[in-house]
Design a protein around this motif. Structure first.
Motif, PDB file in Angstrom:
ATOM      1  N   GLY A  25       0.820  -1.210   0.000  1.00 54.53           N
ATOM      2  CA  GLY A  25       0.000   0.000   0.000  1.00 54.53           C
ATOM      3  C   GLY A  25       0.850   1.254   0.000  1.00 54.53           C
ATOM      4  N   PRO A  26       0.209   2.413   0.130  1.00 55.87           N
ATOM      5  CA  PRO A  26       0.952   3.683   0.150  1.00 55.87           C
ATOM      6  C   PRO A  26       1.941   3.730   1.315  1.00 55.87           C
ATOM      7  N   ARG A  27       3.101   4.293   1.059  1.00 55.11           N
ATOM      8  CA  ARG A  27       4.119   4.391   2.095  1.00 55.11           C
ATOM      9  C   ARG A  27       4.013   5.710   2.850  1.00 55.11           C
ATOM     10  N   GLY A  28       3.615   6.757   2.174  1.00 52.50           N
ATOM     11  CA  GLY A  28       3.557   8.068   2.805  1.00 52.50           C
ATOM     12  C   GLY A  28       4.883   8.796   2.647  1.00 52.50           C
ATOM     13  N   PRO A  29       4.895  10.101   2.934  1.00 49.83           N
ATOM     14  CA  PRO A  29       6.102  10.909   2.738  1.00 49.83           C
ATOM     15  C   PRO A  29       7.071  10.817   3.910  1.00 49.83           C
ATOM     16  N   TYR A  74       4.392   3.399   6.688  1.00 48.80           N
ATOM     17  CA  TYR A  74       3.185   3.096   5.921  1.00 48.80           C
ATOM     18  C   TYR A  74       2.159   4.189   6.150  1.00 48.80           C
ATOM     19  N   GLN A  75       1.175   4.242   5.246  1.00 51.69           N
ATOM     20  CA  GLN A  75       0.053   5.167   5.388  1.00 51.69           C
ATOM     21  C   GLN A  75      -1.218   4.460   4.928  1.00 51.69           C
ATOM     22  N   THR A  76      -2.276   4.589   5.734  1.00 55.96           N
ATOM     23  CA  THR A  76      -3.597   4.082   5.366  1.00 55.96           C
ATOM     24  C   THR A  76      -4.569   5.263   5.400  1.00 55.96           C
ATOM     25  N   HIS A  77      -5.840   4.973   5.288  1.00 55.53           N
ATOM     26  CA  HIS A  77      -6.854   6.024   5.333  1.00 55.53           C
ATOM     27  C   HIS A  77      -6.877   6.741   6.679  1.00 55.53           C
ATOM     28  N   ASP A  78      -6.551   6.002   7.771  1.00 54.23           N
ATOM     29  CA  ASP A  78      -6.635   6.620   9.098  1.00 54.23           C
ATOM     30  C   ASP A  78      -5.372   6.476   9.953  1.00 54.23           C
ATOM     31  N   GLU A  79      -4.253   6.046   9.346  1.00 55.08           N
ATOM     32  CA  GLU A  79      -2.996   5.923  10.092  1.00 55.08           C
ATOM     33  C   GLU A  79      -1.811   6.309   9.210  1.00 55.08           C
ATOM     34  N   TRP A  80      -0.808   6.879   9.863  1.00 53.62           N
ATOM     35  CA  TRP A  80       0.486   7.104   9.225  1.00 53.62           C
ATOM     36  C   TRP A  80       1.546   6.868  10.282  1.00 53.62           C
ATOM     37  N   ALA A  81       2.577   6.123   9.921  1.00 56.65           N
ATOM     38  CA  ALA A  81       3.676   5.862  10.847  1.00 56.65           C
ATOM     39  C   ALA A  81       4.993   6.193  10.166  1.00 56.65           C
ATOM     40  N   ALA A  82       5.874   6.862  10.909  1.00 58.54           N
ATOM     41  CA  ALA A  82       7.211   7.190  10.417  1.00 58.54           C
ATOM     42  C   ALA A  82       8.203   6.870  11.531  1.00 58.54           C
ATOM     43  N   GLU A  83       9.422   6.495  11.156  1.00 59.06           N
ATOM     44  CA  GLU A  83      10.409   6.046  12.140  1.00 59.06           C
ATOM     45  C   GLU A  83      11.719   6.794  11.991  1.00 59.06           C
ATOM     46  N   MET A  84      12.477   6.814  13.085  1.00 57.09           N
ATOM     47  CA  MET A  84      13.855   7.298  13.070  1.00 57.09           C
ATOM     48  C   MET A  84      14.604   6.550  14.163  1.00 57.09           C
ATOM     49  N   ALA A  85      15.901   6.493  14.018  1.00 56.21           N
ATOM     50  CA  ALA A  85      16.722   5.811  15.024  1.00 56.21           C
ATOM     51  C   ALA A  85      18.081   6.478  15.098  1.00 56.21           C
ATOM     52  N   ASN A  86      18.702   6.329  16.257  1.00 57.97           N
ATOM     53  CA  ASN A  86      20.083   6.748  16.450  1.00 57.97           C
ATOM     54  C   ASN A  86      20.685   5.811  17.497  1.00 57.97           C
ATOM     55  N   ALA A  87      21.787   6.178  18.082  1.00 56.94           N
ATOM     56  CA  ALA A  87      22.453   5.289  19.037  1.00 56.94           C
ATOM     57  C   ALA A  87      21.683   5.139  20.338  1.00 56.94           C
ATOM     58  N   THR A  88      20.702   6.012  20.589  1.00 57.40           N
ATOM     59  CA  THR A  88      19.979   5.972  21.863  1.00 57.40           C
ATOM     60  C   THR A  88      18.630   5.267  21.769  1.00 57.40           C
ATOM     61  N   VAL A  89      17.898   5.484  20.683  1.00 58.32           N
ATOM     62  CA  VAL A  89      16.526   4.976  20.580  1.00 58.32           C
ATOM     63  C   VAL A  89      16.165   4.638  19.136  1.00 58.32           C
ATOM     64  N   HIS A  90      15.111   3.846  19.001  1.00 59.16           N
ATOM     65  CA  HIS A  90      14.397   3.659  17.740  1.00 59.16           C
ATOM     66  C   HIS A  90      12.996   4.170  18.034  1.00 59.16           C
ATOM     67  N   THR A  91      12.543   5.167  17.296  1.00 58.22           N
ATOM     68  CA  THR A  91      11.300   5.873  17.600  1.00 58.22           C
ATOM     69  C   THR A  91      10.326   5.785  16.438  1.00 58.22           C
ATOM     70  N   VAL A  92       9.044   5.655  16.781  1.00 61.42           N
ATOM     71  CA  VAL A  92       7.974   5.707  15.790  1.00 61.42           C
ATOM     72  C   VAL A  92       7.049   6.857  16.152  1.00 61.42           C
TER      73      VAL A  92
END
Length: 197
Positions: free
Chosen positions: A102-106, A117-135
């Protein structure tokens, strides 16, 4: 408005299938009143319209992010290989087939968030570094009065003691500086966009 973590955990979001080993750190209702199909507009706002922007235009929040970037460079938290695809695999590798196709989103390149990913009612984006992995999870929810609005949840997977210490150290800055400024800016931009919309 800050919400209890159950406001995120109790909803049937798809992110639960993918990031069950992450902890819900914060949940906020966003000042973005709209209709049932407005999540895509909010996602474009977060991504700066073309993916080049960032959801941080407040001087206070920008200053805090600049300090964080300097500390990260000084302490090696953001060195190459410490992020998504390096220290941690992308959550895209966990996606079920329907979300993967499906759509990935920007992406939000200026804030180092990569869309999952992106749906009709959700979008999730992530980032990580040496301290955390965040959504960063943005959901679109009914308000009980015929309207809808955004809800933001921040999910975190700490990297050992360093990640635990880091999250504890930044907690007061998040609540006193970053989140209040971010929510005000999101509301202002949403309202301005509604007039243009």
């Amino acid at each position: 408005m800050r919400l209890p973590k159950t406001a995120h955990k109790s909803r049937p979001w798809r992110i639960h299938e993918i990031a069950g080993d992450f902890q819900v750190e914060d949940v906020w209702d966003l000042p973005t009143p709209g209709g049932p199909d407005d999540l895509a507009r909010l996602v474009r706002q977060f991504a700066g319209g073309d993916g080049e922007g960032a959801p941080v235009s407040s001087p206070v929040a920008r200053a805090l992010f600049a300090v964080r970037a300097k500390l990260g460079a000084l302490l090696g938290w953001d060195r190459p290989g410490s992020g998504v695809g390096g220290r941690v695999p992308s959550l895209r590798e966990r996606l079920p087939e329907d979300l993967r196709d499906g759509p990935r989103g920007p992406d939000i390149r200026a804030a180092a968030f990569t869309s999952v990913y992106q749906t009709h009612d959700e979008w999730a984006a992530e980032m990580a570094n040496a301290t955390v992995h965040t959504v960063m999870h943005i959901g679109w929810v009914a308000d009980g009065a015929g309207g809808h609005h955004g809800r933001m949840a921040v999910l975190v997977k700490r990297n050992g003691l360093l990640g635990t210490a880091y999250m504890a150290a930044i907690k007061p800055f998040r609540y006193l500086g970053v989140y209040p400024a971010l929510l005000r800016m999101i509301g202002r931009e949403w309202k301005a966009g509604a007039h243009a919309h």
